[in-house]
Design an enzyme around this catalytic site. Structure first.
Site, PDB file in Angstrom:
ATOM      1  N   GLU A 287     -10.261  -5.128   1.534  1.00  0.00           N
ATOM      2  CA  GLU A 287      -9.691  -4.575   2.766  1.00  0.00           C
ATOM      3  C   GLU A 287     -10.800  -4.230   3.766  1.00  0.00           C
ATOM      4  O   GLU A 287     -11.842  -3.684   3.395  1.00  0.00           O
ATOM      5  CB  GLU A 287      -8.893  -3.318   2.426  1.00  0.00           C
ATOM      6  CG  GLU A 287      -8.296  -2.598   3.617  1.00  0.00           C
ATOM      7  CD  GLU A 287      -7.705  -1.245   3.236  1.00  0.00           C
ATOM      8  OE1 GLU A 287      -6.919  -0.707   4.038  1.00  0.00           O
ATOM      9  OE2 GLU A 287      -8.036  -0.729   2.154  1.00  0.00           O
ATOM     10  N   LYS A 351      -0.624  -5.132   7.967  1.00  0.00           N
ATOM     11  CA  LYS A 351      -0.099  -4.110   7.065  1.00  0.00           C
ATOM     12  C   LYS A 351       1.186  -3.525   7.637  1.00  0.00           C
ATOM     13  O   LYS A 351       1.264  -3.209   8.826  1.00  0.00           O
ATOM     14  CB  LYS A 351      -1.144  -3.013   6.859  1.00  0.00           C
ATOM     15  CG  LYS A 351      -0.779  -2.011   5.763  1.00  0.00           C
ATOM     16  CD  LYS A 351      -1.925  -1.046   5.490  1.00  0.00           C
ATOM     17  CE  LYS A 351      -1.591  -0.089   4.361  1.00  0.00           C
ATOM     18  NZ  LYS A 351      -2.688   0.870   4.092  1.00  0.00           N
ATOM     19  N   CYS A 405      -3.972  -2.222   0.555  1.00  0.00           N
ATOM     20  CA  CYS A 405      -4.265  -0.867   0.083  1.00  0.00           C
ATOM     21  C   CYS A 405      -3.073  -0.292  -0.684  1.00  0.00           C
ATOM     22  O   CYS A 405      -2.559  -0.912  -1.604  1.00  0.00           O
ATOM     23  CB  CYS A 405      -4.676   0.001   1.259  1.00  0.00           C
ATOM     24  SG  CYS A 405      -5.329   1.627   0.781  1.00  0.00           S
TER      25      CYS A 405
END
Length: 531
Positions: A287, A351, A405
């Site tokens: 990430e 995301k 994440c």
């Protein structure tokens, strides 16, 4: 055992609250990295006996009589969540001058708020309380409902759901593919709490027999699944390299270090295979591995093209920017890019589920005037979220289901379309949390998503734990926390789940929950007989 149960039931005041808190705190030992599987069998009976001794004033109605149970559940939950989430404070110390003041809010305040769900679970269970095995079932149903709420309300935060302790190794993970996390939470609490029946005798035979049968089924199904032939490798056969650079978070935030951070990733990507085997088809970075806006740096894309060989692809975390229109600041997204051997971006996904206060600031207009900022986002306002999840389709037809994440801790974040992809992709940067239990817990939850969906997982973490995990939760290859380097491995295939499609599983689970609640309320049937 009866004497111990009696003493716990008759405890009062601060002693009762302390026992509940300590029971929750000790339960943390069942979680990674400790994985002491037997601990909940000791701590949940304590909670049951404490609730047994909670009666309230007899002249009050049932709701007021159940209120003391809320405080006991809250104390238990506060101990459990404080012990399993304290490491969040480490992220605030990365930029201590700016965020250290918030340590009490993260370390104590968040567990105190989340413990309300456990208080509600104890409250509801006490409303349905009985003398026999029915009260164990009531506690199980209430905890399962509370954990579900914890995962969906106010953006959700289902970190370390109580059933996770029942799945420390692949043998004990397979049941989640049948009943999902809600079912695991329900069944785990019933089994954990069943030894409390030894201390009170009523319902002991039926309750312990049912708990033993559930344990046998849990282990037996795991053994059956692991004994089946391993799924064949994905077609076309794909070799994946995961890069774990172990870049300290303070260094990632230092503008003067950005070039060297980028080159560290490139160096590990360019290294020849350690065993002289096939070069990787896909290279995966963690990430936000690219420490600048990639589309504003054509030279960086050229460097990537120089490192990639013909046909290779790079999948990397990066910050993506988008023009928001005249007079408005640009939007920023926590994204994953797919870059080909010519340095062209051929795929991207943003995301969807952002971290409150970490990646964006809730109630931004109000809180920003108070001088508050999102911890992990240096740009004003933090990141923006994508409206929908985008499946990455790579050149050649391979597909990846991206989870950036902590999206990997949400079972409901993974839709049915994930079941047809080549792999789940989880990129993360757990360097924020240092050498604490946090990265181990995060890894275990990501691992469960692979088993739950019958799809292998590619996981790249800046500081670890990086791994390729097969559809049954086995680590095919990986790097431990803090181990700098890379590994190459062949991507395993999907598993054929012995279960109904996702929606049918969920509907069946809802039906089971309804039947259990009905049985408890009516207090009939051989399972819930009180004497």
């Amino acid at each position: 055992m009866e004497r111990l149960a009696g003493r716990i039931m008759l405890s009062s005041g601060l002693r009762r609250a302390s026992l509940a808190f300590l029971a929750g705190l000790v339960t943390v030992l069942a979680l990674p990295p400790f994985n002491i599987f037997a601990v909940p069998f000791l701590t949940f009976p304590v909670l049951v006996w404490l609730l047994d001794g909670t009666s309230g004033q007899p002249e009050h109605g049932p709701l007021r009589r159940a209120l003391p149970a809320f405080s006991l559940g809250w104390c238990f939950g506060f101990g459990y969540l404080l012990g399993s989430l304290w490491w969040l404070g480490n992220a605030l110390l990365v930029e201590a001058d700016t965020f250290a003041w918030a340590l009490p809010l993260a370390v104590v305040g968040l567990p105190a708020v989340l413990a309300i769900y456990y208080g509600l679970a104890a409250f509801v269970a006490r409303l349905l309380w009985s003398d026999g095995a029915g009260r164990i079932a009531a506690l199980a149903v209430a905890f399962a409902g509370a954990e579900w709420l914890r995962g969906v309300l106010f953006t959700g935060f289902p970190w370390n759901a109580i059933g996770m302790a029942a799945m420390p190794v692949p043998l004990l993970m397979q049941s989640v593919s049948l009943v999902g996390m809600v079912g695991i939470n329900l069944l785990a609490v019933f089994v954990y709490a069943a030894p409390a029946l030894i201390g009170t005798r009523k319902g002991m035979g039926v309750g312990l027999t049912l708990a033993a049968a559930l344990v046998a089924a849990h282990v037996g199904y795991g053994a059956y699944r692991l004994h089946e032939p391993q799924p064949p490798a994905a077609e076309p056969q794909t070799t994946v390299r995961i890069v774990q650079p172990v870049i300290d978070q303070a260094r990632k935030l230092d503008d003067s270090e950005r070039a060297s951070v980028f080159e560290a990733h490139l160096a590990l990507s360019a290294a020849p295979p350690e065993t002289g085997g096939k070069r990787p088809d896909i290279i995966v970075w963690p990430e936000t591995a690219v420490p600048f806006i990639l589309t504003d740096n054509p030279d960086a894309l050229t460097r990537i093209a120089d490192v990639l060989q013909d046909g290779q692809l790079l999948v990397t975390g990066a910050v993506r920017t988008e023009d928001a229109g005249a007079g408005l600041p640009p939007r920023y997204y926590n994204s994953v890019y797919v870059i080909d051997d010519r340095g062209q971006i051929v795929g991207a996904a943003d995301k969807v589920h952002l971290v409150p206060f970490g990646e964006y600031l809730p109630f931004e207009d109000l809180l920003s005037r108070m001088g508050l900022n999102a911890i992990a986002a240096s740009m004003p306002g933090g990141f923006s979220s994508a409206a929908t999840r985008t499946i990455l389709t790579l050149p050649g037809g391979r597909t990846l289901y991206p989870l950036i994440c902590y999206e990997a801790i949400f079972p409901n974040e993974i839709g049915s379309d994930a079941l047809s992809t080549g792999a789940l992709l989880n990129i993360t940067n757990d360097a924020w949390f240092g050498d604490t239990p946090g990265p181990y817990q995060h890894f275990q939850q990501a691992r469960l998503r692979a088993v739950e969906n019958g799809v292998p997982m590619i996981r790249a973490a800046n500081s670890g734990i990086s791994a390729v995990i097969d559809a049954r939760g086995n680590v095919v290859s990986g790097l431990s926390l803090g181990e700098r380097g890379f590994f190459d491995t062949i991507l395993p295939g999907r598993a054929a789940l012995v279960a109904a499609p996702e929606q049918q599983r969920r509907h069946a689970l809802v039906l089971v929950l309804f039947m259990m609640v009905f049985a408890i309320l009516s207090r009939f049937g051989f399972v819930f007989r009180q004497n």
